[in-house]
Design a protein around this motif. Sequence first.
Motif, mmCIF file in Angstrom:
data_model
loop_
_atom_site.group_PDB
_atom_site.id
_atom_site.type_symbol
_atom_site.label_atom_id
_atom_site.label_comp_id
_atom_site.label_asym_id
_atom_site.label_seq_id
_atom_site.Cartn_x
_atom_site.Cartn_y
_atom_site.Cartn_z
ATOM 1 N N VAL A 221 0.849 -1.197 0.000
ATOM 2 C CA VAL A 221 0.000 0.000 0.000
ATOM 3 C C VAL A 221 0.882 1.243 0.000
ATOM 4 O O VAL A 221 1.827 1.341 0.797
ATOM 5 N N VAL A 222 0.576 2.180 -0.870
ATOM 6 C CA VAL A 222 1.310 3.444 -0.949
ATOM 7 C C VAL A 222 0.347 4.596 -0.658
ATOM 8 O O VAL A 222 -0.773 4.619 -1.157
ATOM 9 N N ASN A 223 0.801 5.552 0.138
ATOM 10 C CA ASN A 223 0.016 6.710 0.550
ATOM 11 C C ASN A 223 0.423 7.930 -0.271
ATOM 12 O O ASN A 223 1.511 8.469 -0.103
ATOM 13 N N LEU A 224 -0.479 8.385 -1.151
ATOM 14 C CA LEU A 224 -0.239 9.596 -1.938
ATOM 15 C C LEU A 224 -1.136 10.745 -1.498
ATOM 16 O O LEU A 224 -1.412 11.656 -2.277
ATOM 17 N N GLY A 225 -1.622 10.717 -0.259
ATOM 18 C CA GLY A 225 -2.479 11.790 0.231
ATOM 19 C C GLY A 225 -1.738 13.111 0.334
ATOM 20 O O GLY A 225 -0.584 13.148 0.741
ATOM 21 N N VAL A 226 -2.417 14.194 -0.042
ATOM 22 C CA VAL A 226 -1.854 15.548 0.036
ATOM 23 C C VAL A 226 -2.894 16.451 0.693
ATOM 24 O O VAL A 226 -3.973 16.641 0.134
ATOM 25 N N PRO A 227 -2.625 17.004 1.880
ATOM 26 C CA PRO A 227 -3.594 17.891 2.527
ATOM 27 C C PRO A 227 -4.013 19.042 1.617
ATOM 28 O O PRO A 227 -3.189 19.671 0.954
ATOM 29 N N GLY A 228 -5.331 19.311 1.594
ATOM 30 C CA GLY A 228 -5.862 20.413 0.804
ATOM 31 C C GLY A 228 -6.258 20.066 -0.609
ATOM 32 O O GLY A 228 -6.845 20.892 -1.316
ATOM 33 N N LEU A 229 -5.953 18.850 -1.063
ATOM 34 C CA LEU A 229 -6.234 18.477 -2.443
ATOM 35 C C LEU A 229 -7.738 18.391 -2.687
ATOM 36 O O LEU A 229 -8.494 17.932 -1.834
ATOM 37 N N SER A 230 -8.181 18.818 -3.859
ATOM 38 C CA SER A 230 -9.582 18.717 -4.249
ATOM 39 C C SER A 230 -9.798 17.455 -5.084
ATOM 40 O O SER A 230 -8.841 16.823 -5.539
ATOM 41 N N SER A 231 -11.065 17.108 -5.302
ATOM 42 C CA SER A 231 -11.350 15.943 -6.144
ATOM 43 C C SER A 231 -10.896 16.189 -7.578
ATOM 44 O O SER A 231 -10.479 15.255 -8.274
ATOM 45 N N THR A 232 -10.942 17.442 -8.021
ATOM 46 C CA THR A 232 -10.490 17.768 -9.377
ATOM 47 C C THR A 232 -8.992 17.541 -9.517
ATOM 48 O O THR A 232 -8.525 17.008 -10.530
ATOM 49 N N GLN A 233 -8.232 17.936 -8.516
ATOM 50 C CA GLN A 233 -6.784 17.726 -8.565
ATOM 51 C C GLN A 233 -6.447 16.239 -8.536
ATOM 52 O O GLN A 233 -5.507 15.799 -9.203
ATOM 53 N N VAL A 234 -7.188 15.463 -7.758
ATOM 54 C CA VAL A 234 -6.977 14.014 -7.747
ATOM 55 C C VAL A 234 -7.260 13.439 -9.130
ATOM 56 O O VAL A 234 -6.483 12.648 -9.670
ATOM 57 N N ARG A 235 -8.392 13.832 -9.698
ATOM 58 C CA ARG A 235 -8.760 13.348 -11.040
ATOM 59 C C ARG A 235 -7.691 13.694 -12.062
ATOM 60 O O ARG A 235 -7.299 12.848 -12.881
ATOM 61 N N ASN A 236 -7.196 14.937 -12.029
ATOM 62 C CA ASN A 236 -6.220 15.376 -13.025
ATOM 63 C C ASN A 236 -4.890 14.653 -12.893
ATOM 64 O O ASN A 236 -4.182 14.458 -13.892
ATOM 65 N N ARG A 237 -4.530 14.263 -11.680
ATOM 66 C CA ARG A 237 -3.247 13.589 -11.463
ATOM 67 C C ARG A 237 -3.335 12.075 -11.617
ATOM 68 O O ARG A 237 -2.306 11.403 -11.719
ATOM 69 N N LEU A 238 -4.532 11.555 -11.624
ATOM 70 C CA LEU A 238 -4.695 10.109 -11.617
ATOM 71 C C LEU A 238 -4.039 9.410 -12.811
ATOM 72 O O LEU A 238 -3.404 8.356 -12.625
ATOM 73 N N PRO A 239 -4.148 9.929 -14.043
ATOM 74 C CA PRO A 239 -3.482 9.235 -15.162
ATOM 75 C C PRO A 239 -1.975 9.090 -14.956
ATOM 76 O O PRO A 239 -1.399 8.034 -15.260
ATOM 77 N N VAL A 240 -1.328 10.141 -14.446
ATOM 78 C CA VAL A 240 0.121 10.075 -14.204
ATOM 79 C C VAL A 240 0.428 9.086 -13.093
ATOM 80 O O VAL A 240 1.367 8.284 -13.198
ATOM 81 N N TRP A 241 -0.348 9.119 -12.010
ATOM 82 C CA TRP A 241 -0.131 8.191 -10.900
ATOM 83 C C TRP A 241 -0.311 6.741 -11.351
ATOM 84 O O TRP A 241 0.453 5.860 -10.958
ATOM 85 N N LEU A 242 -1.322 6.505 -12.163
ATOM 86 C CA LEU A 242 -1.567 5.140 -12.647
ATOM 87 C C LEU A 242 -0.414 4.650 -13.514
ATOM 88 O O LEU A 242 0.019 3.498 -13.400
ATOM 89 N N ALA A 243 0.077 5.528 -14.380
ATOM 90 C CA ALA A 243 1.193 5.137 -15.242
ATOM 91 C C ALA A 243 2.469 4.904 -14.438
ATOM 92 O O ALA A 243 3.243 3.985 -14.739
ATOM 93 N N ARG A 244 2.671 5.699 -13.409
ATOM 94 C CA ARG A 244 3.896 5.596 -12.621
ATOM 95 C C ARG A 244 3.874 4.407 -11.664
ATOM 96 O O ARG A 244 4.852 3.678 -11.531
ATOM 97 N N TYR A 245 2.739 4.198 -10.983
ATOM 98 C CA TYR A 245 2.675 3.194 -9.918
ATOM 99 C C TYR A 245 2.030 1.879 -10.346
ATOM 100 O O TYR A 245 2.253 0.853 -9.710
ATOM 101 N N GLN A 246 1.222 1.910 -11.403
ATOM 102 C CA GLN A 246 0.565 0.715 -11.939
ATOM 103 C C GLN A 246 -0.099 -0.124 -10.835
ATOM 104 O O GLN A 246 0.219 -1.305 -10.656
#
Length: 326
Positions: free
Chosen positions: A95-120
């Motif tokens: 399990v990896v924790n990528l939580g960032v205080p203050g993040l919005s759902s939009t920021q999570v959505r926008n970063r998700l493609p990069v996170w998926l490609a990086r962490y698979q």
Amino acid sequence: MAQEQRARGAGRRLARGAGLALGILLAALLLLELSLQLASRFVGDRTGAWRAGATLRVLCVGDSHTYGALVRREESFPAQLGRLLEQREPGVWSVVNLGVPGLSSTQVRNRLPVWLARYQPDVVVAWSGVNDSWNVSELDETQGGWRLALEQLALRSRVFRLLRVKLHDLALERDAERGRRVWEVARVEGALSLEETWTVRRDGRIERITHERLGPDQYAPDAEVEARAEADYAAMASIARAAGAALVLVEYPLDAGMFAAANRAMRRIGERLAVPVVDSPASQARVPPEKHEWLWAGHPNGAIYHEIARDAEEVVRRAARPPPGG
């Protein structure tokens, strides 16, 4: 004549004093901005890395509830989820924790493609949405006009962001305090109404609530927050599935005020798109009174995170190994 000269002199001295004070204020703000920018580079990192040999990977993304604000790293939700998965199947999960205080759902959505490609990962556990009421970073400027563009520009300043976060936390704390009062009564007496504005069930979930805001322009209306979060959750599900990962959403345990808006959006997406949703309000209701404590701005303590992780563990295991044809 002399009196007029004295008056003009006093006016000039007053203007110079005001200018000096303004200069000092601007210099102090600039110094604070530089200090915050520098300090942000040394914020505690809780990301970790995949454990060698693990065959199933869980990526936890979201805001301060994912990060584990106000609790030790080992008490955070992802850390406790990882321990529970390890106890059930040693050596299988990471399990990896990528939580960032203050993040919005939009920021999570926008970063998700990069996170998926990086962490698979095999499973993405997303916990965000309550910050959508103030954090407009990365929204489509063409739909919001000049005010949205100005707000997004201002949010690049850490001083401005710190002020907005503080005001938001104060509002969350007010909602959380009311949620705490209702939970304490509901825990003992069962379903009831309090002051004709609250309706709760025995598990502490709040069915109906009215509450004030800091001002009509301070935060987005709940309906707007819900719509934005729902669209973001739907996009997350699509992005994750396209990458071959399952998505799990986690509700906020205090189902009140701004938290409730995000929770309602999660439940709708869960029903509409068959996305598993962890019922955190029910999880926290199991915590014994002597261990039950809400921290600042509605954040759970380690004991509450533990119960949420217990429920999430079951959901994550099913999401990682869906039944044939499921």
